[in-house]
Design a protein around this motif. Structure first.
Motif, PDB file in Angstrom:
ATOM      1  N   ARG A  73       4.648  36.739  -2.785  1.00  0.00           N
ATOM      2  CA  ARG A  73       4.752  35.321  -3.115  1.00  0.00           C
ATOM      3  C   ARG A  73       4.726  35.158  -4.621  1.00  0.00           C
ATOM      4  NH1 ARG A  73       0.060  31.676  -1.120  1.00  0.00           N
ATOM      5  NH2 ARG A  73      -0.880  32.552  -2.967  1.00  0.00           N
ATOM      6  N   GLU A  74       5.713  34.455  -5.122  1.00  0.00           N
ATOM      7  CA  GLU A  74       5.795  34.150  -6.549  1.00  0.00           C
ATOM      8  C   GLU A  74       5.348  32.700  -6.742  1.00  0.00           C
ATOM      9  OE1 GLU A  74       9.184  34.986  -9.728  1.00  0.00           O
ATOM     10  OE2 GLU A  74       9.632  33.270  -8.439  1.00  0.00           O
ATOM     11  N   THR A  75       4.414  32.505  -7.643  1.00  0.00           N
ATOM     12  CA  THR A  75       3.906  31.173  -7.930  1.00  0.00           C
ATOM     13  C   THR A  75       4.195  30.857  -9.387  1.00  0.00           C
ATOM     14  OG1 THR A  75       2.127  31.562  -6.358  1.00  0.00           O
ATOM     15  CG2 THR A  75       1.871  29.695  -7.835  1.00  0.00           C
ATOM     16  N   THR A  76       4.809  29.717  -9.617  1.00  0.00           N
ATOM     17  CA  THR A  76       5.162  29.322 -10.974  1.00  0.00           C
ATOM     18  C   THR A  76       4.489  27.997 -11.296  1.00  0.00           C
ATOM     19  OG1 THR A  76       7.289  30.396 -10.710  1.00  0.00           O
ATOM     20  CG2 THR A  76       7.079  28.857 -12.540  1.00  0.00           C
ATOM     21  N   ALA A  77       3.769  27.969 -12.385  1.00  0.00           N
ATOM     22  CA  ALA A  77       3.100  26.748 -12.826  1.00  0.00           C
ATOM     23  C   ALA A  77       3.875  26.142 -13.980  1.00  0.00           C
ATOM     24  CB  ALA A  77       1.675  27.070 -13.269  1.00  0.00           C
ATOM     25  N   GLY A  78       3.991  24.841 -13.974  1.00  0.00           N
ATOM     26  CA  GLY A  78       4.622  24.157 -15.088  1.00  0.00           C
ATOM     27  C   GLY A  78       6.135  24.161 -15.096  1.00  0.00           C
ATOM     28  N   HIS A  79       6.775  24.579 -14.016  1.00  0.00           N
ATOM     29  CA  HIS A  79       8.235  24.607 -13.927  1.00  0.00           C
ATOM     30  C   HIS A  79       8.674  23.901 -12.655  1.00  0.00           C
ATOM     31  CE1 HIS A  79       8.750  27.443 -17.240  1.00  0.00           C
ATOM     32  NE2 HIS A  79       7.710  28.083 -16.754  1.00  0.00           N
ATOM     33  N   ASP A  80       9.885  23.375 -12.665  1.00  0.00           N
ATOM     34  CA  ASP A  80      10.431  22.724 -11.476  1.00  0.00           C
ATOM     35  C   ASP A  80      11.021  23.715 -10.485  1.00  0.00           C
ATOM     36  OD1 ASP A  80      11.626  20.015 -13.527  1.00  0.00           O
ATOM     37  OD2 ASP A  80       9.757  20.177 -12.388  1.00  0.00           O
ATOM     38  N   GLY A  84       8.832  31.385  -4.759  1.00  0.00           N
ATOM     39  CA  GLY A  84       9.511  32.312  -3.860  1.00  0.00           C
ATOM     40  C   GLY A  84       8.519  33.029  -2.981  1.00  0.00           C
ATOM     41  N   SER A  85       8.945  33.373  -1.751  1.00  0.00           N
ATOM     42  CA  SER A  85       8.097  34.150  -0.858  1.00  0.00           C
ATOM     43  C   SER A  85       8.964  34.890   0.144  1.00  0.00           C
ATOM     44  CB  SER A  85       7.087  33.266  -0.130  1.00  0.00           C
ATOM     45  OG  SER A  85       7.749  32.364   0.717  1.00  0.00           O
ATOM     46  N   GLY A  86       8.419  35.963   0.690  1.00  0.00           N
ATOM     47  CA  GLY A  86       9.146  36.739   1.679  1.00  0.00           C
ATOM     48  C   GLY A  86       8.340  37.923   2.157  1.00  0.00           C
ATOM     49  N   ARG A  87       8.875  38.627   3.122  1.00  0.00           N
ATOM     50  CA  ARG A  87       8.228  39.808   3.697  1.00  0.00           C
ATOM     51  C   ARG A  87       9.115  41.013   3.455  1.00  0.00           C
ATOM     52  NH1 ARG A  87       4.907  39.528   9.156  1.00  0.00           N
ATOM     53  NH2 ARG A  87       3.621  38.438   7.656  1.00  0.00           N
ATOM     54  N   VAL A  88       8.502  42.107   3.005  1.00  0.00           N
ATOM     55  CA  VAL A  88       9.228  43.320   2.634  1.00  0.00           C
ATOM     56  C   VAL A  88       8.693  44.497   3.453  1.00  0.00           C
ATOM     57  CG1 VAL A  88       9.664  44.926   0.735  1.00  0.00           C
ATOM     58  CG2 VAL A  88       9.641  42.471   0.300  1.00  0.00           C
ATOM     59  N   LYS A  89       9.614  45.352   3.909  1.00  0.00           N
ATOM     60  CA  LYS A  89       9.251  46.546   4.666  1.00  0.00           C
ATOM     61  C   LYS A  89       9.771  47.772   3.922  1.00  0.00           C
ATOM     62  CE  LYS A  89       9.934  48.547   9.261  1.00  0.00           C
ATOM     63  NZ  LYS A  89      10.580  48.313  10.570  1.00  0.00           N
ATOM     64  N   LEU A  90       8.853  48.707   3.634  1.00  0.00           N
ATOM     65  CA  LEU A  90       9.191  49.965   2.963  1.00  0.00           C
ATOM     66  C   LEU A  90       8.849  51.107   3.913  1.00  0.00           C
ATOM     67  CD1 LEU A  90       7.683  49.072  -0.520  1.00  0.00           C
ATOM     68  CD2 LEU A  90      10.095  49.043   0.115  1.00  0.00           C
ATOM     69  N   VAL A  91       9.868  51.843   4.385  1.00  0.00           N
ATOM     70  CA  VAL A  91       9.666  52.808   5.457  1.00  0.00           C
ATOM     71  C   VAL A  91       9.239  54.181   4.960  1.00  0.00           C
ATOM     72  CG1 VAL A  91      10.750  53.943   7.428  1.00  0.00           C
ATOM     73  CG2 VAL A  91      11.272  51.556   6.921  1.00  0.00           C
ATOM     74  N   GLY A  92      10.022  54.794   4.108  1.00  0.00           N
ATOM     75  CA  GLY A  92       9.737  56.169   3.700  1.00  0.00           C
ATOM     76  C   GLY A  92       9.516  56.303   2.205  1.00  0.00           C
ATOM     77  N   ALA A  93       9.236  57.516   1.780  1.00  0.00           N
ATOM     78  CA  ALA A  93       9.024  57.803   0.358  1.00  0.00           C
ATOM     79  C   ALA A  93      10.266  57.416  -0.438  1.00  0.00           C
ATOM     80  CB  ALA A  93       8.700  59.279   0.158  1.00  0.00           C
ATOM     81  N   ARG A  94      10.058  56.819  -1.585  1.00  0.00           N
ATOM     82  CA  ARG A  94      11.097  56.363  -2.517  1.00  0.00           C
ATOM     83  C   ARG A  94      11.971  55.248  -1.936  1.00  0.00           C
ATOM     84  NH1 ARG A  94       9.523  56.623  -7.016  1.00  0.00           N
ATOM     85  NH2 ARG A  94      11.595  56.273  -7.805  1.00  0.00           N
ATOM     86  N   ASP A  95      11.546  54.654  -0.816  1.00  0.00           N
ATOM     87  CA  ASP A  95      12.263  53.503  -0.267  1.00  0.00           C
ATOM     88  C   ASP A  95      12.061  52.323  -1.214  1.00  0.00           C
ATOM     89  OD1 ASP A  95      13.756  51.957   1.450  1.00  0.00           O
ATOM     90  OD2 ASP A  95      12.163  51.681   2.924  1.00  0.00           O
ATOM     91  N   SER A  96      13.094  51.495  -1.350  1.00  0.00           N
ATOM     92  CA  SER A  96      12.990  50.349  -2.249  1.00  0.00           C
ATOM     93  C   SER A  96      13.575  49.111  -1.587  1.00  0.00           C
ATOM     94  CB  SER A  96      13.692  50.617  -3.577  1.00  0.00           C
ATOM     95  OG  SER A  96      15.085  50.751  -3.370  1.00  0.00           O
ATOM     96  N   PHE A  97      13.178  47.953  -2.086  1.00  0.00           N
ATOM     97  CA  PHE A  97      13.662  46.683  -1.562  1.00  0.00           C
ATOM     98  C   PHE A  97      13.714  45.687  -2.711  1.00  0.00           C
ATOM     99  CE2 PHE A  97      13.525  42.570   0.426  1.00  0.00           C
ATOM    100  CZ  PHE A  97      14.278  42.725   1.564  1.00  0.00           C
ATOM    101  N   SER A  98      14.844  45.007  -2.845  1.00  0.00           N
ATOM    102  CA  SER A  98      15.015  43.989  -3.873  1.00  0.00           C
ATOM    103  C   SER A  98      14.885  42.618  -3.233  1.00  0.00           C
ATOM    104  CB  SER A  98      16.384  44.122  -4.531  1.00  0.00           C
ATOM    105  OG  SER A  98      16.600  43.027  -5.406  1.00  0.00           O
TER     106      SER A  98
END
Length: 117
Positions: A73-80, A84-98
């Motif tokens: 979850r990304e929280t921004t103060a002072g901006h309109d 952002g929020s979401g759920r991420v799953k990382l399965v194996g070594a060196r797995d990545s998610f953008s």
């Protein structure tokens, strides 16, 4: 005899708490390592502020240790801009998610989460 069973129960809880392997996640912004997150135990969370944007914080909360599933979850103060929020799953070594892969998530920064091991 009762005190012995209480002592054994306390010791077993202590060993179970020590057996929890921490989950490691590297967080990159625009290809640069921003933060190395270490989470241990159920519902563990970690929060940090984005470098060069101190109004924005990112929180990572552990849902499951294997495969690694986290809520971010990304929280921004002072901006309109929306949070952002979401759920991420990382399965194996060196797995990545953008977070760019999350539809309608509304993140201000392009975070990439990487499982280092």
């Amino acid at each position: 005899m009762k005190s012995l069973s209480v002592l054994l129960a306390a010791l077993s809880l202590s060993f179970a708490a020590q057996a929890v392997e921490p989950v490691l996640i590297d967080v990159y912004i625009d290809g640069k390592l921003q933060e190395q997150v270490k989470l241990a135990g159920a519902n563990a969370h970690y929060q940090f502020w984005v470098k060069n944007d101190l109004d924005t914080a990112l929180e990572v909360r552990l849902i499951a240790p294997e495969p690694i599933i986290v809520d971010i979850r990304e929280t921004t103060a002072g901006h309109d801009a929306p949070n952002g929020s979401g759920r991420v799953k990382l399965v194996g070594a060196r797995d990545s998610f953008s977070v760019a892969e999350l539809k309608n998530a509304g993140f201000r920064h392009q975070y990439t989460l990487v499982r280092p091991n």
